[in-house]
Design a protein around this motif. Structure first.
Motif, PDB file in Angstrom:
ATOM      1  N   GLU A  44      -2.968  -0.001   7.297  1.00 58.72           N
ATOM      2  CA  GLU A  44      -2.583  -0.804   8.314  1.00 58.72           C
ATOM      3  C   GLU A  44      -3.392  -0.352   9.642  1.00 58.72           C
ATOM      4  OE1 GLU A  44       1.476  -0.283   9.147  1.00 58.72           O
ATOM      5  OE2 GLU A  44       1.321   1.733   9.402  1.00 58.72           O
ATOM      6  N   ASP A  45      -4.082   0.512   9.537  1.00 59.87           N
ATOM      7  CA  ASP A  45      -4.610   1.274  10.872  1.00 59.87           C
ATOM      8  C   ASP A  45      -6.125   0.349  10.881  1.00 59.87           C
ATOM      9  OD1 ASP A  45      -2.633   2.726  11.689  1.00 59.87           O
ATOM     10  OD2 ASP A  45      -3.139   4.476  10.766  1.00 59.87           O
ATOM     11  N   GLY A  46      -6.553   0.130   9.794  1.00 53.87           N
ATOM     12  CA  GLY A  46      -8.026  -0.577   9.921  1.00 53.87           C
ATOM     13  C   GLY A  46      -8.109  -1.970   9.546  1.00 53.87           C
ATOM     14  N   ILE A  47      -9.233  -2.367   9.344  1.00 53.64           N
ATOM     15  CA  ILE A  47      -9.451  -3.721   8.948  1.00 53.64           C
ATOM     16  C   ILE A  47      -9.572  -3.649   7.395  1.00 53.64           C
ATOM     17  CG2 ILE A  47     -11.047  -5.826   8.778  1.00 53.64           C
ATOM     18  CD1 ILE A  47     -11.649  -5.138  11.456  1.00 53.64           C
ATOM     19  N   ALA A  48      -8.463  -4.178   6.566  1.00 59.36           N
ATOM     20  CA  ALA A  48      -8.361  -4.289   5.074  1.00 59.36           C
ATOM     21  C   ALA A  48      -9.579  -4.942   4.507  1.00 59.36           C
ATOM     22  CB  ALA A  48      -7.147  -4.906   4.446  1.00 59.36           C
ATOM     23  N   THR A  49     -10.314  -4.300   3.503  1.00 60.45           N
ATOM     24  CA  THR A  49     -11.144  -4.963   2.709  1.00 60.45           C
ATOM     25  C   THR A  49     -10.597  -6.106   1.967  1.00 60.45           C
ATOM     26  OG1 THR A  49     -10.870  -3.802   0.696  1.00 60.45           O
ATOM     27  CG2 THR A  49     -12.388  -2.789   2.469  1.00 60.45           C
ATOM     28  N   ALA A  50     -11.444  -6.993   1.401  1.00 57.70           N
ATOM     29  CA  ALA A  50     -10.995  -8.095   0.342  1.00 57.70           C
ATOM     30  C   ALA A  50     -10.137  -7.614  -0.675  1.00 57.70           C
ATOM     31  CB  ALA A  50     -12.378  -9.020   0.057  1.00 57.70           C
ATOM     32  N   ALA A  51     -10.765  -6.620  -1.277  1.00 59.27           N
ATOM     33  CA  ALA A  51     -10.151  -5.950  -2.558  1.00 59.27           C
ATOM     34  C   ALA A  51      -8.665  -5.484  -2.036  1.00 59.27           C
ATOM     35  CB  ALA A  51     -10.813  -4.649  -2.950  1.00 59.27           C
ATOM     36  N   GLN A  52      -8.522  -4.750  -0.869  1.00 57.60           N
ATOM     37  CA  GLN A  52      -7.244  -4.049  -0.286  1.00 57.60           C
ATOM     38  C   GLN A  52      -6.377  -5.369  -0.157  1.00 57.60           C
ATOM     39  OE1 GLN A  52      -8.487  -1.983   2.859  1.00 57.60           O
ATOM     40  NE2 GLN A  52      -9.121  -0.199   1.658  1.00 57.60           N
ATOM     41  N   ARG A  53      -6.780  -6.242   0.489  1.00 59.57           N
ATOM     42  CA  ARG A  53      -6.052  -7.413   0.855  1.00 59.57           C
ATOM     43  C   ARG A  53      -5.417  -8.244  -0.379  1.00 59.57           C
ATOM     44  NH1 ARG A  53      -8.461 -11.618   5.543  1.00 59.57           N
ATOM     45  NH2 ARG A  53      -8.619 -10.192   7.192  1.00 59.57           N
ATOM     46  N   ALA A  54      -6.275  -8.476  -1.337  1.00 62.32           N
ATOM     47  CA  ALA A  54      -6.099  -9.151  -2.558  1.00 62.32           C
ATOM     48  C   ALA A  54      -4.856  -8.273  -3.440  1.00 62.32           C
ATOM     49  CB  ALA A  54      -7.125  -9.236  -3.613  1.00 62.32           C
ATOM     50  N   SER A  55      -5.187  -7.022  -3.529  1.00 66.38           N
ATOM     51  CA  SER A  55      -4.134  -6.159  -4.115  1.00 66.38           C
ATOM     52  C   SER A  55      -2.801  -6.023  -3.468  1.00 66.38           C
ATOM     53  CB  SER A  55      -4.702  -4.638  -4.020  1.00 66.38           C
ATOM     54  OG  SER A  55      -3.789  -3.810  -4.753  1.00 66.38           O
ATOM     55  N   LEU A  56      -2.548  -6.228  -2.285  1.00 70.31           N
ATOM     56  CA  LEU A  56      -1.409  -6.322  -1.465  1.00 70.31           C
ATOM     57  C   LEU A  56      -0.920  -7.605  -1.625  1.00 70.31           C
ATOM     58  CD1 LEU A  56       0.442  -4.679   0.345  1.00 70.31           C
ATOM     59  CD2 LEU A  56      -0.629  -5.724   2.265  1.00 70.31           C
ATOM     60  N   GLU A  57      -1.473  -8.724  -1.546  1.00 70.59           N
ATOM     61  CA  GLU A  57      -0.897  -9.870  -1.940  1.00 70.59           C
ATOM     62  C   GLU A  57      -0.556 -10.099  -3.225  1.00 70.59           C
ATOM     63  OE1 GLU A  57      -2.929 -13.412  -0.012  1.00 70.59           O
ATOM     64  OE2 GLU A  57      -3.423 -12.142   1.909  1.00 70.59           O
ATOM     65  N   TYR A  58      -1.309  -9.727  -3.938  1.00 69.62           N
ATOM     66  CA  TYR A  58      -0.837  -9.631  -5.626  1.00 69.62           C
ATOM     67  C   TYR A  58       0.504  -9.242  -5.744  1.00 69.62           C
ATOM     68  CZ  TYR A  58      -1.049  -9.506 -10.726  1.00 69.62           C
ATOM     69  OH  TYR A  58      -0.559  -9.512 -12.212  1.00 69.62           O
ATOM     70  N   ALA A  59       0.937  -7.953  -5.194  1.00 68.30           N
ATOM     71  CA  ALA A  59       1.979  -7.324  -5.263  1.00 68.30           C
ATOM     72  C   ALA A  59       3.157  -8.478  -4.573  1.00 68.30           C
ATOM     73  CB  ALA A  59       2.092  -5.934  -4.607  1.00 68.30           C
ATOM     74  N   ASP A  60       2.863  -9.122  -3.472  1.00 69.89           N
ATOM     75  CA  ASP A  60       3.885  -9.756  -2.742  1.00 69.89           C
ATOM     76  C   ASP A  60       4.002 -11.039  -3.624  1.00 69.89           C
ATOM     77  OD1 ASP A  60       3.692  -8.149  -0.577  1.00 69.89           O
ATOM     78  OD2 ASP A  60       2.161  -9.373   0.548  1.00 69.89           O
ATOM     79  N   ALA A  61       2.892 -11.514  -4.228  1.00 71.28           N
ATOM     80  CA  ALA A  61       3.222 -12.787  -4.997  1.00 71.28           C
ATOM     81  C   ALA A  61       4.059 -12.468  -6.411  1.00 71.28           C
ATOM     82  CB  ALA A  61       1.644 -13.206  -5.368  1.00 71.28           C
ATOM     83  N   VAL A  62       4.020 -11.180  -6.809  1.00 71.30           N
ATOM     84  CA  VAL A  62       4.963 -11.006  -7.835  1.00 71.30           C
ATOM     85  C   VAL A  62       6.155 -10.638  -7.473  1.00 71.30           C
ATOM     86  CG1 VAL A  62       5.218  -9.463  -9.790  1.00 71.30           C
ATOM     87  CG2 VAL A  62       2.977 -10.246  -9.296  1.00 71.30           C
ATOM     88  N   LEU A  63       6.555 -10.097  -6.318  1.00 74.06           N
ATOM     89  CA  LEU A  63       7.657  -9.905  -5.809  1.00 74.06           C
ATOM     90  C   LEU A  63       8.510 -11.099  -5.117  1.00 74.06           C
ATOM     91  CD1 LEU A  63       7.225  -6.416  -4.142  1.00 74.06           C
ATOM     92  CD2 LEU A  63       8.529  -6.771  -6.204  1.00 74.06           C
TER      93      LEU A  63
END
Length: 214
Positions: A44-63
Motif C-alpha cells: 500500500e505504500d508504493g505504486i502497485a505493479t500490474a502483477a500485484q494489482r492482479a493478484s489482489l483483485e483475483y483474491a477480491d473476485a473469489v471472495l
C-alpha cells in the motif's frame, strides 16, 4: 469429513460448529481474507505493479459475495468431493506457510505469486460448494488489470511517442516542399522585375533622343 486444524476452544467461543460438513467453506474464506490483508499492507505504500494489482483483485473476485454455509445454492458434498476439498485445504495451508516466510523476508514478488496459488485453491473449494456461481480465472483478471495499469501509467508519466519512419519522411517532404516554394517565389519575383527595368531603360533612351532633336 474434511479435517481442518483449528483451535477448538476458540472455535466454540466464536460459535463455530466443528462437526459442520461445510466448515471448510468458512475456513477457506477466512484464510484468504487474512493473507489478502497482509498482502495489501505490504504494497500500500508504493505504486502497485500490474502483477500485484492482479493478484489482489483475483483474491477480491473469489471472495466477493461469499455465501453462508446454509445458503440455498450451497450444496452438500459426497465423500469424493469432501476428499477433494481436503486436498485443496492441505495445499492451501502449505502455500500459506511459504507465504508467511516470504513476508518475513520481504519477498513481495514471491508473495504476489503465492497469493495467486492460495486464491486458486480457495476458488476450487468454492466451486465445489457453490457450483452455479461463476468465478473468473486469474488470466481473465490479469488481462483486464494490465490494460488498466497501462492506462494509469500513461496518465502518471505521459511521454511523447518517438516519431515513426513514415512520420519522419513526411516531415522531410514538407520541409523540401516549403524550400521549393520559397525558391520558386524568389525566381518569379526576379522575372517580374526584368521587363519593368527594360521599359524604364527604353523610356530613358527615348527621352534622350527627343532632347537631342530639340
Amino acid at each position: 469429513m474434511t479435517q481442518v486444524a483449528v483451535n477448538e476452544a476458540l472455535a466454540r467461543d466464536r460459535g463455530i460448529d466443528l462437526d459442520d460438513p461445510k466448515l471448510a467453506l468458512r475456513v477457506a474464506a477466512e484464510r484468504l481474507s487474512t493473507v489478502r490483508y497482509v498482502f495489501l499492507v505490504q504494497i500500500e505504500d508504493g505504486i502497485a505493479t500490474a502483477a500485484q494489482r492482479a493478484s489482489l483483485e483475483y483474491a477480491d473476485a473469489v471472495l466477493i459475495g461469499w455465501p453462508e454455509n446454509d445458503a440455498p445454492d450451497v450444496v452438500d458434498l459426497d465423500e469424493q468431493q469432501q476428499a477433494q476439498v481436503a486436498e485443496h485445504m492441505r495445499v492451501m495451508e502449505d502455500h500459506i506457510r511459504k507465504y508467511a516466510a516470504m513476508e518475513r523476508d520481504g519477498d513481495i514478488d514471491g508473495m504476489t505469486d503465492t497469493l495467486i496459488r492460495i486464491t486458486e485453491r480457495v476458488a476450487e473449494i468454492r466451486r465445489l460448494y457453490q457450483p452455479d456461481f461463476l468465478l473468473p480465472t486469474f488470466a481473465e483478471i490479469r488481462r483486464v488489470v494490465q490494460q488498466e495499469w497501462d492506462e494509469d501509467m500513461g496518465k502518471i508519466d505521459p511521454k511523447e511517442p518517438d516519431p515513426t519512419a513514415e512520420q519522419i519522411e513526411e516531415q522531410t517532404e514538407d520541409a523540401d516542399k516549403q524550400q521549393r516554394q520559397i525558391a520558386e517565389h524568389a525566381e518569379h519575383a526576379n522575372r517580374s522585375g526584368q521587363p519593368e527595368q527594360a521599359g524604364q531603360q527604353h523610356a530613358g533612351h527615348h527621352g534622350e533622343h527627343h532632347g537631342d532633336k530639340a
